[in-house]
Design a protein around this motif. Structure first.
Motif: not given
Length: 578
Positions: A22, A26, A56, A59, A111
């Motif tokens: 993640n 990002f 985001p 993600c 996110h």
């Protein structure tokens, strides 16, 4: 000091990997949109908002790919069977599928909040750029770019020209403009669906209003449809002709842009295509296959052969189904169309594989379980004919942590209240296995602890323990099963006097078992210390089914009493999850 890595190491390795991916996505996408030359002019309009919106989103694609996998129960059961040769620490992680599902959902919420907030901010800037470019906050380029902003927002779709700002009208309302786009409409829809799903998934709602949780959770269908459609509009537009218009060199020459200029032609822009479907297509196919399997199973006939109403509001159903095969400790989903067309509820199997039926014990605590008890005639005093039984469907069985008890030399089973149900199946299966001279089990010792809130809870399970106790004594195996029953409340003054008067008798006055009932709560620290001293140098499997508070205590005890020496005793904690 215990060995923390025994139970926590694999879990944290997975979490660190997940968090790492993640963070990597990002940061990588943030830098891509923050520094990428093709987004030079879009950054001029949006500043940092562009990178904060797109990072985001990457993600979200990754986590939306993961969110369906932990709830593909047939897939989890298949992987559990396929991992039979793997280490116990790897297999135990499959039992945390629902926990991981929740963690991924919270990450999606985080996110989504960043993505939604950044795009709302960006939308306001795009409207302002079209309406009054001379009052925009210029993030990177100082205050000498108002003319460039005006030039960019005036670009139209046509010969040798494409637009960069999707807002085409001056003095527009940002909300109305957002809702004119596919991205805006789907963004609002999937955000609202996510809010409803997460808020109705809290423990209070699930326990008190399960139907609310069940129905609202099916908004995931709306969520995924909106997610796939969200990027179709191509709102984020990057420059496509950098080779003939380098924005880092040409942005100051915006008055000279022309189709005939060899080095600074009019910049061309194009929206990126939808990408999310590439991430979620495979999990969606797996989940659709999962639902097809469930539908097929729901069409198979199930016959209720026996209904027993036990004290403490416990309903026992014995059933038969063609081709049904189970292992000890597994669970099933039960569906009763006459009560609800959509609801499926999980229940642990309490029968053993060797029996000619499969059974569940259901605590009657809600509307659905109460309706099932009534439909099965459990409240009626007379015998109910088989043709009067309701039609039900069964999905499963599915694997659980309890299956792994036979991989340990020593097993510790802890059940609280109705949480004892998986161990009914396990204890029966252990006994049948030991009665088979052709089978040699690795399991040599079982400690069983049952914490009951009142005396009525003893009835159905005490009969099973008494049967096992008598048969083991006949075979000279009295030391194999060490069971301890704890009554935490539910006795009055008269019962207390009766208990004291019969203290010297060979059998317990409440359960009829030779092992006397304990009154109060177990002293877990002392219990684990005694087990550790009695079984040095072995791996002990601890299996629990019950409330969260006691689970945390047992988990801590396993970590605390596991030896840091590889040759010492190690307690491996396993919890039932549905």
């Amino acid at each position: 000091m215990g060995d923390w890595l025994v139970n926590e190491g694999p879990k944290w390795l997975i979490l660190v990997l997940w968090f790492g991916i993640n963070i990597g996505l990002f940061v990588g996408y943030f830098l891509f949109y923050h520094q990428g030359t093709q987004f030079y002019y879009l950054r001029l309009l949006l500043g940092h908002g562009l990178a904060w919106a797109r990072a985001p989103a990457a993600c979200l694609n990754f986590n939306c790919m993961l969110i369906l996998l932990p709830v593909c129960r047939n897939l989890i059961s298949y992987l559990r069977g396929s991992c039979g040769c793997c280490r116990r620490s790897i297999r135990r992680q499959l039992d945390k599928n629902i926990t991981f599902h929740r963690a991924v959902a919270y990450m999606i919420c985080l996110h989504t909040a960043i993505h939604f907030g950044a795009h709302c901010y960006n939308l306001e800037l795009l409207v302002a750029a079209q309406t009054d470019p001379y009052n925009l906050p210029f993030f990177f380029y100082g205050n000498d770019t108002e003319g460039l902003i005006s030039k960019l927002t005036s670009l139209q779709d046509g010969v040798n020209s494409t637009y960069i700002n999707p807002i085409r009208l001056s003095n527009s309302d940002a909300i109305i403009e957002g809702l004119k786009t596919v991205a805006g409409v789907t963004g609002v829809v999937i955000t609202l669906a996510l809010i409803v799903m997460v808020s109705s998934s809290t423990e209070v709602i699930r326990r008190s209003y399960f139907e609310v949780f069940w129905y609202t959770h099916h908004l995931f269908i709306v969520f995924f449809i909106g997610l796939v459609l969200h990027g179709i509009g191509g709102i984020v537009r990057g420059q496509t002709n950098i080779d003939v218009h380098n924005p880092e060199e040409c942005f100051r020459r915006y008055l000279e842009w022309s189709p005939d200029d060899a080095t600074c032609k009019i910049p061309q822009f194009q929206g990126g295509g939808a990408q999310t479907w590439k991430w979620v297509l495979f999990p969606m196919i797996l989940y659709i296959a999962e639902r097809c399997i469930r539908f097929y199973r729901s069409q198979q006939k199930v016959v209720i052969t026996k209904v027993v109403k036990h004290p403490s509001k416990v309903l026992e159903l014995q059933m038969k189904k063609r081709g049904f095969q189970m292992m000890a400790g597994q669970y099933i989903f039960i569906h009763c169309p006459s009560i609800s067309r959509l609801e499926w509820h999980p229940f642990t199997l309490t029968s053993a594989p060797q029996e000619d039926h499969f059974s569940v014990h259901i605590r009657i605590v809600g509307d659905w379980t109460g309706a099932l008890s009534k439909a099965c005639g459990a409240e009626e005093p007379e015998f109910q004919d088989a043709w009067k039984m309701p039609q039900i469907a069964v999905d499963g069985p599915f694997g659980t942590a309890s299956e792994d008890i036979f991989r340990y030399q020593v097993g510790v089973l802890v059940g609280a209240g109705i949480g004892v149900t998986p161990f009914a199946s396990v204890l029966k299966y252990i006994w049948y296995q030991y009665c088979n001279p052709d089978i040699t089990l690795k399991l040599k010792k079982v400690y069983f602890y049952w914490i009951c809130p009142d005396t009525l809870s003893f009835e159905w399970f005490a009969d099973l323990l008494q049967s096992l106790e008598n048969q083991m004594l006949e075979r000279g195996m009295g030391d194999f099963l060490n069971y301890n029953i704890y009554l935490t409340r539910g006795w009055d003054a008269n019962q207390a006097k009766n208990i004291i008067l019969h203290e010297e008798e060979n059998s317990d006055v409440i359960t009829g078992l030779q092992q006397k009932t304990h009154y109060g709560r177990p002293h877990w620290d002392q219990i684990f210390s005694n087990i550790a001293q009695s079984h040095t140098g072995v791996s002990v499997g601890v299996f629990f089914c019950g409330p969260k508070g006691l689970s945390s205590t047992l988990h801590h005890m396993c970590n605390q009493h596991s030896s840091s020496d590889p040759r010492g005793v190690h307690f491996h904690y396993n919890k039932e999850n549905f």
